[in-house]
Design a protein around this motif. Structure first.
Motif, mmCIF file in Angstrom:
data_model
loop_
_atom_site.group_PDB
_atom_site.id
_atom_site.type_symbol
_atom_site.label_atom_id
_atom_site.label_comp_id
_atom_site.label_asym_id
_atom_site.label_seq_id
_atom_site.Cartn_x
_atom_site.Cartn_y
_atom_site.Cartn_z
ATOM 1 N N GLN A 35 0.831 -1.208 0.000
ATOM 2 C CA GLN A 35 0.000 0.000 0.000
ATOM 3 C C GLN A 35 0.864 1.257 0.000
ATOM 4 O O GLN A 35 0.563 2.229 -0.700
ATOM 5 C CB GLN A 35 -0.935 0.000 1.209
ATOM 6 N N ARG A 49 -6.673 1.271 -2.923
ATOM 7 C CA ARG A 49 -7.404 0.187 -2.248
ATOM 8 C C ARG A 49 -7.883 -0.857 -3.256
ATOM 9 O O ARG A 49 -7.788 -2.066 -3.016
ATOM 10 C CB ARG A 49 -8.590 0.755 -1.462
ATOM 11 N N LEU A 52 -4.878 -2.869 -4.505
ATOM 12 C CA LEU A 52 -4.404 -3.803 -3.480
ATOM 13 C C LEU A 52 -5.327 -5.017 -3.413
ATOM 14 O O LEU A 52 -4.865 -6.166 -3.340
ATOM 15 C CB LEU A 52 -4.342 -3.100 -2.126
#
Length: 215
Positions: A35, A49, A52
């Motif tokens: 991240q 997000r 990921l």
């Protein structure tokens, strides 16, 4: 004493066999530094997000393709390519509703922050780069960006062009120029130290491409 911690290779074998708990442990081990690195390349937290999440969906589907050993470099290659995919999708969407492009990373953030790994300050390979790291620091930021994308992140010319927002021809020309300047910087360092420059340590499991690669 508790049981010894499973290494990445063992976790990935378990993931390949359908063990969701192993995937969760792998996520807990690697999601943090992934991240951080993704955020350095994309300022939009929602995109980070999503990338990921997509990265670990890909891991779930293709864990059997991992060749063994620590998973850091393999995971980052997946994450970098998922980021390229996300940026391409956003570019297609914005073609019909243009919005201001996100700000580029600062030059300070672009000094090949990816050269350290999960055991180092930034998290990919934890390697010592010696004179090569010093020479890279003497290149201009636009050349370091291209090297980081094509060598450190292991992206193709087309993927690097999408990630950096520049034409493919510019990626190729900058990669060639960076190679020349890097060799010159290494030669100067060797002269300053009165001996050959210390080589770059690159393991066989690393996703890095040769300097100037245009695959």
């Amino acid at each position: 004493m508790g049981a010894p911690e499973e290494n990445d290779a063992a976790l990935l074998r378990a993931v390949a066999a359908g063990d969701q708990a192993a995937l969760a442990r792998l996520y807990d081990r690697h999601a943090g530094w992934l991240q951080v690195r993704l955020t350095r390349r994309c300022p939009d937290p929602e995109t980070v997000r999503e990338v990921l999440q997509d990265t670990f969906v890909t891991v779930w589907r293709s864990a059997g393709a991992h060749r063994g050993g620590e998973a850091g470099g393999w995971l980052w290659t997946i994450a970098a390519r998922r980021l390229v995919d996300a940026l391409r999708a956003r570019e297609r969407a914005e073609r019909y509703a243009p919005v201001p492009a996100p700000p580029a990373p600062s030059a300070e953030d672009c000094v090949l922050d990816g050269l350290d790994g999960p055991d180092g300050p930034d998290g990919v390979d934890g390697l010592e780069y010696g004179d090569v790291g010093t020479a890279l620091g003497r290149l201009g930021p636009e050349l370091r960006e291209v090297l980081r994308a094509t060598v450190v992140d292991g992206l193709t010319t087309r993927e690097a062009a999408t990630l950096l927002g520049i034409p493919e021809g510019t990626v190729k020309s900058r990669a060639l120029r960076a190679r020349r300047e890097l060799r010159a910087a290494l030669a100067r360092l060797a002269g300053e130290r009165g001996g050959p420059a210390r080589p770059l340590a690159t393991p066989s499991s690393s996703p890095r491409r040769p300097l100037g690669g245009t695959a």
